[in-house]
Every structure is written in C-alpha cells, then in structure tokens.
Design a protein around this motif. Structure first.
Motif, PDB file in Angstrom:
ATOM      1  N   LYS A 113      55.849  70.622   1.584  1.00 50.80           N
ATOM      2  CA  LYS A 113      54.658  71.169   2.223  1.00 50.80           C
ATOM      3  C   LYS A 113      53.449  70.295   1.905  1.00 50.80           C
ATOM      4  N   GLN A 114      52.824  69.781   2.953  1.00 49.22           N
ATOM      5  CA  GLN A 114      51.671  68.899   2.837  1.00 49.22           C
ATOM      6  C   GLN A 114      50.481  69.518   3.559  1.00 49.22           C
ATOM      7  N   LEU A 115      49.309  69.428   2.937  1.00 46.68           N
ATOM      8  CA  LEU A 115      48.090  69.951   3.566  1.00 46.68           C
ATOM      9  C   LEU A 115      47.880  69.341   4.945  1.00 46.68           C
ATOM     10  N   VAL A 116      48.086  68.026   5.076  1.00 46.40           N
ATOM     11  CA  VAL A 116      47.771  67.356   6.340  1.00 46.40           C
ATOM     12  C   VAL A 116      48.687  67.796   7.471  1.00 46.40           C
ATOM     13  N   ALA A 117      49.882  68.312   7.148  1.00 44.79           N
ATOM     14  CA  ALA A 117      50.763  68.799   8.206  1.00 44.79           C
ATOM     15  C   ALA A 117      50.147  70.000   8.913  1.00 44.79           C
ATOM     16  N   GLN A 118      49.364  70.796   8.187  1.00 41.88           N
ATOM     17  CA  GLN A 118      48.655  71.931   8.785  1.00 41.88           C
ATOM     18  C   GLN A 118      47.327  71.457   9.378  1.00 41.88           C
ATOM     19  N   LEU A 119      46.573  70.738   8.563  1.00 36.82           N
ATOM     20  CA  LEU A 119      45.194  70.375   8.891  1.00 36.82           C
ATOM     21  C   LEU A 119      45.097  69.558  10.170  1.00 36.82           C
ATOM     22  N   ASP A 120      45.997  68.600  10.348  1.00 35.76           N
ATOM     23  CA  ASP A 120      45.841  67.698  11.481  1.00 35.76           C
ATOM     24  C   ASP A 120      46.342  68.275  12.795  1.00 35.76           C
ATOM     25  N   GLN A 121      47.014  69.428  12.763  1.00 37.35           N
ATOM     26  CA  GLN A 121      47.230  70.154  14.021  1.00 37.35           C
ATOM     27  C   GLN A 121      45.894  70.680  14.544  1.00 37.35           C
ATOM     28  N   LEU A 122      45.054  71.127  13.617  1.00 38.34           N
ATOM     29  CA  LEU A 122      43.724  71.614  13.990  1.00 38.34           C
ATOM     30  C   LEU A 122      42.851  70.460  14.456  1.00 38.34           C
ATOM     31  N   ASN A 123      42.857  69.395  13.687  1.00 42.09           N
ATOM     32  CA  ASN A 123      41.933  68.287  13.880  1.00 42.09           C
ATOM     33  C   ASN A 123      42.185  67.512  15.169  1.00 42.09           C
ATOM     34  N   THR A 124      43.452  67.401  15.587  1.00 47.04           N
ATOM     35  CA  THR A 124      43.767  66.502  16.690  1.00 47.04           C
ATOM     36  C   THR A 124      43.783  67.160  18.062  1.00 47.04           C
ATOM     37  N   TYR A 125      44.093  68.467  18.139  1.00 48.61           N
ATOM     38  CA  TYR A 125      44.166  69.066  19.474  1.00 48.61           C
ATOM     39  C   TYR A 125      43.843  70.555  19.521  1.00 48.61           C
ATOM     40  N   LEU A 126      44.201  71.337  18.502  1.00 53.01           N
ATOM     41  CA  LEU A 126      44.031  72.793  18.604  1.00 53.01           C
ATOM     42  C   LEU A 126      42.568  73.206  18.704  1.00 53.01           C
ATOM     43  N   VAL A 127      41.725  72.693  17.817  1.00 52.04           N
ATOM     44  CA  VAL A 127      40.314  73.092  17.810  1.00 52.04           C
ATOM     45  C   VAL A 127      39.601  72.614  19.076  1.00 52.04           C
ATOM     46  N   LEU A 128      39.894  71.392  19.511  1.00 51.76           N
ATOM     47  CA  LEU A 128      39.204  70.845  20.682  1.00 51.76           C
ATOM     48  C   LEU A 128      39.549  71.599  21.959  1.00 51.76           C
ATOM     49  N   LEU A 129      40.829  71.925  22.138  1.00 52.05           N
ATOM     50  CA  LEU A 129      41.272  72.432  23.429  1.00 52.05           C
ATOM     51  C   LEU A 129      41.288  73.948  23.553  1.00 52.05           C
ATOM     52  N   THR A 130      41.434  74.676  22.458  1.00 52.03           N
ATOM     53  CA  THR A 130      41.592  76.134  22.555  1.00 52.03           C
ATOM     54  C   THR A 130      40.494  76.805  23.378  1.00 52.03           C
ATOM     55  N   PRO A 131      39.210  76.468  23.215  1.00 46.61           N
ATOM     56  CA  PRO A 131      38.177  77.196  23.969  1.00 46.61           C
ATOM     57  C   PRO A 131      38.284  77.048  25.486  1.00 46.61           C
ATOM     58  N   MET A 132      38.963  76.000  25.974  1.00 49.80           N
ATOM     59  CA  MET A 132      38.980  75.770  27.422  1.00 49.80           C
ATOM     60  C   MET A 132      40.315  76.099  28.068  1.00 49.80           C
ATOM     61  N   LEU A 133      41.265  76.617  27.312  1.00 51.98           N
ATOM     62  CA  LEU A 133      42.589  76.891  27.869  1.00 51.98           C
ATOM     63  C   LEU A 133      42.592  78.190  28.666  1.00 51.98           C
ATOM     64  N   PRO A 134      43.461  78.278  29.657  1.00 52.21           N
ATOM     65  CA  PRO A 134      43.598  79.529  30.411  1.00 52.21           C
ATOM     66  C   PRO A 134      44.310  80.585  29.574  1.00 52.21           C
TER      67      PRO A 134
END
Length: 230
Positions: A113-134
């Motif tokens: 278990k690595q912090l970056v395995a969780q963190l970089d899902q947020l950093n690379t696409y989840l945070v940016l795209l979630t507000p605009m998804l249908p």
C-alpha cells in the motif's frame, strides 16, 4: 495549457495529435488499463499488465483528462472511464484501498500500500473531471473522491505528527512513525490540496477544515525562519 491560456488553436491541434497517439497506442484494449509513456518511446507497449502500477496508469490519464476538460470529447471520456474502472477493479482491495501491483516480481507483496496509489488518482483525473461529469457518473466519482480521501486519512495520516506517510504496510501502525517510514513535505502538501478539493466538490466542510488546518501546520514546519528557505 498553452491553448487554455492563449486560445491559439494550433496548440489544441498539437494536443489532439498527442491524445490520438495515446488512445491508439497506449490504451490496452485487450487486457485493460494502459501502457506507460517510457515504454512507448522505444516502440513497445509494455510493461506487461502484471508489472504496471496504478500511479503510472493514473498519470497516463492526465493529458486525456485535461483534453476532456477543454473539449468535452465524449469518446475520450469513455476511454478515461474505462481505464479508471480498470484501476479500481484491478488494484482495489476489499476496503477500497488501491494496492501497488498484482505480482511478486517487483520484490514487494501484491498487498503493498502506497500513498501515491491513492493520491494520484485524485491528482490526475478525479478532482479535475468530477464537477463536469453527467449524472449518474458524477455521483459515482464523488463516492470515489470521498473513499480515497478517507483511506489516505485513516491509513496514511498520523494525527500526532500531522503528516501523511508514504507506506501503510507494517503492523500496529508503525508505518506512521518518522523513524520507520518515509514522508516529505511535497506529498503532504499535495494530499492536503486534493483533500481540500474533495471537500469543496462534495460539500464536506470537515475535509476542507482538515486540509486547511493541517496545511497551516505544514507550512510552519516546512519553512525555516533562520535562512528563509524550505
């Protein structure tokens, strides 16, 4: 980014060429997921699926995510969603924690278990795209935002030190000890930055407060008054 700043469509056309190359050459439409860029440069599409890790796959989505942010291209979104689903299904354990690799060939257990395995899902696409998804895709992605934030806080964060540690593998929470496990100000800052965004996107004021309070403590700890340096 250059197109975003200038409106010069030549930059957008160059980006589309890069996105087309990624979609044609890096997306693994047989096994799922995607290859990583350093392997594409020599003409191969490795590493083998069992040797891929979720952090590098997430960074493979970064350019595609920003392209969708700019263009709302539905075909690009479908590839992003497919790879995102692959990451959570292939690497997620029963708690929802994203583990490192499903193989022993790297010398680490599959449950690593690595912090970056969780963190970089947020950093690379989840945070940016979630507000605009249908909807209902947006609802499901918000759940992932909260899930990963909770995992980072529960498994990698030490309230005593007000720090996130890079690993969560040792028994009795001894991973959360500076003498035993690595930590750094950069990944702490990014973790707090992402958790704050999760709080804003999902309406969770407690996460915003957690991030801002810890960020103040981190700034104090990271900045050296005597030399004016970090």
């Amino acid at each position: 980014v250059a197109f975003h700043l200038t409106g010069n469509r030549a930059y957008l056309e160059a980006m589309k060429a890069g996105i087309d190359f990624i979609r044609q050459n890096a997306i693994d439409r047989t096994n799922g997921g995607m290859a990583t860029v350093q392997y594409l440069s020599n003409g191969s599409s490795g590493p083998a699926p069992a040797l891929r890790n979720p952090q590098e796959i997430a960074y493979g989505l970064l350019g595609m995510a920003f392209y969708y942010y700019l263009t709302r291209d539905p075909e690009v979104l479908q590839d992003i969603i497919a790879v995102k689903n692959y990451i959570f299904e292939k690497y997620g354990d029963e708690t929802g924690t994203i583990q490192w690799q499903p193989t022993l060939k790297t010398g680490k257990p599959p449950s690593d278990k690595q912090l970056v395995a969780q963190l970089d899902q947020l950093n690379t696409y989840l945070v940016l795209l979630t507000p605009m998804l249908p909807r209902p895709t947006q609802i499901e992605w918000k759940e992932k935002l909260l899930q990963l934030s909770k995992i980072m806080i529960d498994q990698f964060y030490s309230p005593t030190d007000k720090l996130f540690f890079t690993d969560a593998n040792l028994p009795l929470r001894s991973d959360k000890m500076i003498a035993r496990t690595g930590t750094d100000f950069g990944h702490n800052a990014k973790a707090l930055w992402m958790i704050r965004w999760v709080g804003l996107i999902t309406g969770r004021g407690d996460l915003v407060t957690f991030a801002e309070d810890n960020a103040r403590a981190l700034m104090t700890r990271a900045y050296l008054e005597d030399c004016g340096c970090w």
